[in-house]
Design a protein around this motif. Structure first.
Motif, PDB file in Angstrom:
ATOM      1  N   ALA A 342       0.859  -1.188   0.000  1.00 33.82           N
ATOM      2  CA  ALA A 342       0.000   0.000   0.000  1.00 33.82           C
ATOM      3  C   ALA A 342       0.893   1.235   0.000  1.00 33.82           C
ATOM      4  CB  ALA A 342      -0.917  -0.001   1.226  1.00 33.82           C
ATOM      5  N   PRO A 343       0.354   2.401  -0.364  1.00 33.48           N
ATOM      6  CA  PRO A 343       1.155   3.634  -0.332  1.00 33.48           C
ATOM      7  C   PRO A 343       1.589   3.974   1.089  1.00 33.48           C
ATOM      8  CG  PRO A 343      -0.854   3.933  -1.616  1.00 33.48           C
ATOM      9  CD  PRO A 343      -1.003   2.629  -0.890  1.00 33.48           C
ATOM     10  N   ILE A 344       2.669   4.739   1.204  1.00 36.49           N
ATOM     11  CA  ILE A 344       3.169   5.160   2.518  1.00 36.49           C
ATOM     12  C   ILE A 344       3.603   6.612   2.460  1.00 36.49           C
ATOM     13  CG2 ILE A 344       5.552   4.415   2.067  1.00 36.49           C
ATOM     14  CD1 ILE A 344       5.698   3.527   5.013  1.00 36.49           C
ATOM     15  N   ASN A 345       3.460   7.296   3.564  1.00 41.55           N
ATOM     16  CA  ASN A 345       3.900   8.681   3.669  1.00 41.55           C
ATOM     17  C   ASN A 345       5.430   8.729   3.558  1.00 41.55           C
ATOM     18  OD1 ASN A 345       4.636  11.261   4.460  1.00 41.55           O
ATOM     19  ND2 ASN A 345       3.174  11.367   6.134  1.00 41.55           N
ATOM     20  N   SER A 384       9.430   7.185  -4.756  1.00 40.03           N
ATOM     21  CA  SER A 384       9.386   6.177  -5.818  1.00 40.03           C
ATOM     22  C   SER A 384       9.412   4.766  -5.249  1.00 40.03           C
ATOM     23  CB  SER A 384      10.587   6.359  -6.757  1.00 40.03           C
ATOM     24  OG  SER A 384      10.727   5.264  -7.631  1.00 40.03           O
ATOM     25  N   VAL A 385       8.777   3.820  -5.968  1.00 47.47           N
ATOM     26  CA  VAL A 385       8.844   2.418  -5.559  1.00 47.47           C
ATOM     27  C   VAL A 385      10.121   1.755  -6.061  1.00 47.47           C
ATOM     28  CG1 VAL A 385       6.369   2.043  -5.286  1.00 47.47           C
ATOM     29  CG2 VAL A 385       7.399   1.749  -7.544  1.00 47.47           C
ATOM     30  N   GLY A 441       1.022   4.292 -13.413  1.00 48.75           N
ATOM     31  CA  GLY A 441       2.226   4.912 -12.888  1.00 48.75           C
ATOM     32  C   GLY A 441       3.022   5.555 -14.009  1.00 48.75           C
ATOM     33  N   TYR A 442       4.188   6.072 -13.638  1.00 48.74           N
ATOM     34  CA  TYR A 442       5.069   6.652 -14.640  1.00 48.74           C
ATOM     35  C   TYR A 442       6.514   6.358 -14.263  1.00 48.74           C
ATOM     36  CZ  TYR A 442       5.721  10.473 -11.255  1.00 48.74           C
ATOM     37  OH  TYR A 442       6.017  11.216 -10.120  1.00 48.74           O
ATOM     38  N   MET A 443       7.414   6.547 -15.208  1.00 42.90           N
ATOM     39  CA  MET A 443       8.830   6.256 -14.999  1.00 42.90           C
ATOM     40  C   MET A 443       9.629   7.529 -15.266  1.00 42.90           C
ATOM     41  SD  MET A 443      11.179   3.406 -17.008  1.00 42.90           S
ATOM     42  CE  MET A 443      11.000   4.220 -18.583  1.00 42.90           C
ATOM     43  N   ASP A 444      10.613   7.802 -14.395  1.00 40.92           N
ATOM     44  CA  ASP A 444      11.445   8.984 -14.629  1.00 40.92           C
ATOM     45  C   ASP A 444      12.615   8.632 -15.553  1.00 40.92           C
ATOM     46  OD1 ASP A 444      13.466   7.768 -13.115  1.00 40.92           O
ATOM     47  OD2 ASP A 444      13.045   8.926 -11.304  1.00 40.92           O
ATOM     48  N   LYS A 445      13.457   9.621 -15.818  1.00 42.71           N
ATOM     49  CA  LYS A 445      14.555   9.432 -16.765  1.00 42.71           C
ATOM     50  C   LYS A 445      15.596   8.431 -16.273  1.00 42.71           C
ATOM     51  CE  LYS A 445      14.084  14.026 -18.833  1.00 42.71           C
ATOM     52  NZ  LYS A 445      14.722  15.362 -19.038  1.00 42.71           N
ATOM     53  N   LYS A 446      15.641   8.177 -14.967  1.00 42.96           N
ATOM     54  CA  LYS A 446      16.610   7.244 -14.403  1.00 42.96           C
ATOM     55  C   LYS A 446      16.078   5.814 -14.340  1.00 42.96           C
ATOM     56  CE  LYS A 446      19.004  10.723 -11.587  1.00 42.96           C
ATOM     57  NZ  LYS A 446      19.403  11.111 -10.203  1.00 42.96           N
ATOM     58  N   GLY A 447      14.840   5.637 -14.791  1.00 44.16           N
ATOM     59  CA  GLY A 447      14.267   4.292 -14.774  1.00 44.16           C
ATOM     60  C   GLY A 447      13.597   3.930 -13.474  1.00 44.16           C
ATOM     61  N   CYS A 448      13.283   4.922 -12.638  1.00 46.10           N
ATOM     62  CA  CYS A 448      12.585   4.677 -11.380  1.00 46.10           C
ATOM     63  C   CYS A 448      11.081   4.883 -11.580  1.00 46.10           C
ATOM     64  CB  CYS A 448      13.100   5.607 -10.281  1.00 46.10           C
ATOM     65  SG  CYS A 448      14.834   5.311  -9.876  1.00 46.10           S
ATOM     66  N   PHE A 449      10.302   4.046 -10.940  1.00 44.83           N
ATOM     67  CA  PHE A 449       8.860   4.044 -11.163  1.00 44.83           C
ATOM     68  C   PHE A 449       8.096   4.691 -10.003  1.00 44.83           C
ATOM     69  CE2 PHE A 449      10.412   1.021 -14.152  1.00 44.83           C
ATOM     70  CZ  PHE A 449       9.501   1.032 -15.210  1.00 44.83           C
ATOM     71  N   TYR A 450       6.988   5.302 -10.366  1.00 43.18           N
ATOM     72  CA  TYR A 450       6.125   5.980  -9.405  1.00 43.18           C
ATOM     73  C   TYR A 450       4.691   5.503  -9.632  1.00 43.18           C
ATOM     74  CZ  TYR A 450      10.147   9.088  -8.973  1.00 43.18           C
ATOM     75  OH  TYR A 450      11.414   9.588  -8.772  1.00 43.18           O
ATOM     76  N   ILE A 451       4.006   5.153  -8.562  1.00 45.57           N
ATOM     77  CA  ILE A 451       2.625   4.692  -8.664  1.00 45.57           C
ATOM     78  C   ILE A 451       1.696   5.904  -8.573  1.00 45.57           C
ATOM     79  CG2 ILE A 451       0.846   3.193  -7.703  1.00 45.57           C
ATOM     80  CD1 ILE A 451       3.293   1.695  -8.759  1.00 45.57           C
ATOM     81  N   SER A 452       0.840   6.049  -9.585  1.00 47.88           N
ATOM     82  CA  SER A 452      -0.098   7.180  -9.609  1.00 47.88           C
ATOM     83  C   SER A 452      -1.474   6.794  -9.080  1.00 47.88           C
ATOM     84  CB  SER A 452      -0.249   7.703 -11.038  1.00 47.88           C
ATOM     85  OG  SER A 452       0.988   8.118 -11.546  1.00 47.88           O
ATOM     86  N   GLY A 453      -1.843   5.573  -9.238  1.00 50.08           N
ATOM     87  CA  GLY A 453      -3.163   5.154  -8.785  1.00 50.08           C
ATOM     88  C   GLY A 453      -3.464   3.744  -9.255  1.00 50.08           C
TER      89      GLY A 453
END
Length: 572
Positions: A342-345, A384-385, A441-453
């Protein structure tokens, strides 16, 4: 995006029996488990003993004619739970972990759908089954996994002793059993009832790949001690406790329950544990409350974090100077927390890092055994995850103008498919082997992923439980007073995710029952009627699935052209 980074040497394992055999050889006299006896005394179980008892139990199961069959395990986390699981998958058949919180109907459906022949369970679960034993499969054998014996029920201790005797007499059927790394060895059901649950089929290759990939970027040593708190039927917990720990020669202990977490930490002095955000949020809240209660506590805390970070850059460790009390709360040795589900602060991750406790936050699914994307020893991102696990690929499918799209992953961790459900399997695994997670989600230029929903309908509560709204909508729809319903996640006053329902009454039925037109029903009357409906549904569900609140609509839900209710705010 492909990731091939590895920082640590990794030894090859071809299947889970190979994993255990290597661990027994490498760490023979080291403690695999520290457990508590009934009177509270602690004792150790070495890797040598663990390996011997796995072989003995496996031999006894083969002797019972269970080769190739499905064997279930359920109950509180324990050494015997682990023993049952590993004996099954290392030469007998397929393990079916069962959530101990499920009600009889849910459990019985899993046993029937998967054709389980033997069920390892604790006394509490055995009592639940015996209350309606006439409805159970006639060919089901129940085995208690606790040492206390009960007349008329097989006990795991007796099976281990029987297996030892068979081995001493030269029985090698279990030892010589061939293991296919690509054949299903674990069947996990993602939901409980109504025939809507999907069985995730995982194989030795999935688990072994996860171990080798994760251990290439996360350092766990034989000196580490892990404490098991999350239910072992969850792939997230079992993969780390059952596979990561023995691969590295680490020791495992068991928590007595969430409310005893901090007490147990002082008893066992663990260095690693697996957590969900809710637990960390609760502990963090308590810590911050204690900090603020002290004179100038909050100011000193903030100053301490700055000084600790600055000192670490020049090789000086000031953590115990400023945060000794907090460190001692976790037993004094805690260094690593693996967190997900689950998401975390992000602030919690930053604060724990200041205490000297790294939180590895990642993303995964049961269908990926379960890790797919994670932070690691050299990647400490709070928002980022992380990166896709080594040797795997991940991509964003059909990104929008902000780069947000569906997260898809590919690699040897991806499941074989859904049990007896090729249609659903084809929906999530395409012909090129990409698993479509259904999450955005989306991925930044370094290849790290972020969950948007979440694009899937699943409701993920703060403690990491997955709740499928269709299941609850099915139950609501069984009542003739319900015309349509929509189940969704909501927030309570504490900001925690709860289950809520929106209900459009079947006014035609209500009119026949109560002799009123739709307009004649007051809001208060409708609330009373549907309080009874919701209570009836909740009586069929385990606690974590219960509908906490509901609202009544006087107009139908907005629907698609195929008459499906649209899950958006207009239907709230």
């Amino acid at each position: 995006m492909t990731n091939n980074k590895k920082f640590y040497d990794v030894r090859e394992i071809k299947d889970l029996r190979d994993l255990i055999n290597q661990s027994v050889q490498l760490y023979s006299e080291r403690s695999a488990f520290t457990v508590k006896s009934k009177n509270g005394d602690q004792y150790d179980i070495t890797y040598k003993r663990y390996g011997e008892e796995i072989k003995a139990l496996g031999t006894a199961l083969v002797d019972m004619g269970l080769s190739g069959e499905k064997i279930a395990v359920g109950g509180d986390n324990s050494y015997e739970w682990c023993l049952s699981y590993m004996a099954t998958v290392t030469g007998v058949g397929v393990i079916v972990p069962v959530d101990k919180e499920l009600l009889f109907d849910d459990i019985n459906q899993i046993l029937n759908v998967s054709d389980v022949k033997l069920f390892f369970c604790d006394k509490k679960m055995a009592r639940k089954l015996n209350e309606r034993k006439d409805e159970l499969k006639k060919d089901l054998t129940i085995v208690l996994i606790h040492a206390e014996k009960e007349e008329g029920i097989l006990n795991i201790t007796d099976l281990v002793e029987k297996g030892k005797e068979l081995l001493n007499n030269g029985d090698t059927r279990y030892l010589n059993a061939e293991i296919d790394p690509n054949a299903m060895c674990s069947l996990l059901f993602t939901s409980g009832t109504t025939g809507m649950s999907k069985g995730v089929m995982l194989c030795h290759r999935n688990f072994c790949y996860e171990v080798m990939a994760a251990m290439g970027v996360i350092k766990i040593s034989p000196d580490d001690c892990g404490i098991s708190m999350l239910p072992l039927h969850h792939t997230y917990e079992s993969t780390i406790i059952l596979f990561f720990a023995p691969y590295c020669g680490a020791k495992v202990t068991f928590c007595d329950g969430f409310k005893y977490v901090l007490k147990n930490m002082k008893e066992f002095n663990p260095s690693i544990f697996v957590a969900v955000p809710l637990l960390l949020e609760t502990v963090h809240r308590r810590l911050m409350k204690a900090v603020k209660a002290k004179p100038h506590g909050e100011t000193l805390f903030k100053v301490g974090k700055v000084l600790v970070k600055a000192a670490s850059k020049v090789g000086i460790d000031l953590k115990k100077v400023f945060f000794k009390e907090i460190i001692d709360t976790f037993g004094g040795n805690m260094r690593l927390i693996i967190c997900g589900a689950a998401p975390i602060n992000p602030q919690i991750l930053k604060d724990f890092e200041a205490f000297g406790i790294q939180i590895i936050f990642g993303y995964g699914l049961t269908e990926c055994a379960p890790l797919a994307i994670l932070n690691h020893d050299r990647l400490h991102l709070a928002e980022s995850v992380g990166e896709v696990i080594p040797g795997s690929e991940a991509k964003i499918l059909n990104p929008d103008e902000n780069g947000v799209g569906e997260i898809c992953v590919k690699g040897d961790m991806v499941m074989l498919g859904y049990y007896n459900n090729p249609e659903e399997t084809a929906k999530v695994i395409d012909e090129d082997g990409w698993f479509h997670t259904g999450d955005l989600g989306y991925m930044d230029k370094k290849g790290c992923f972020y969950i948007s929903g979440r694009s899937k309908n699943v409701i993920v509560t703060s403690n990491g439980k997955n709740i499928y709204p269709e299941e609850l909508e099915y139950h609501l729809g069984e009542d003739i007073r319900v015309g349509e319903s929509l189940v969704l996640g909501d927030e309570n006053s504490k900001g925690e995710t709860i289950v809520a329902a929106r209900i459009y009454p079947n006014f035609e039925e209500l009119s026949e029952i109560h002799g009123k037109t739709a307009d004649e029903f007051t809001d208060e009357e409708l609330d009373e009627i549907f309080k009874d409906v919701v209570n009836g549904v909740n009586a069929k569900l385990p606690p974590f699935k219960k509908i906490v609140n509901f609202k009544i609509r006087r107009t139908e839900f907005v629907k698609t052209t195929t008459s499906k209710i649209m899950r958006h705010k207009n239907n709230d």
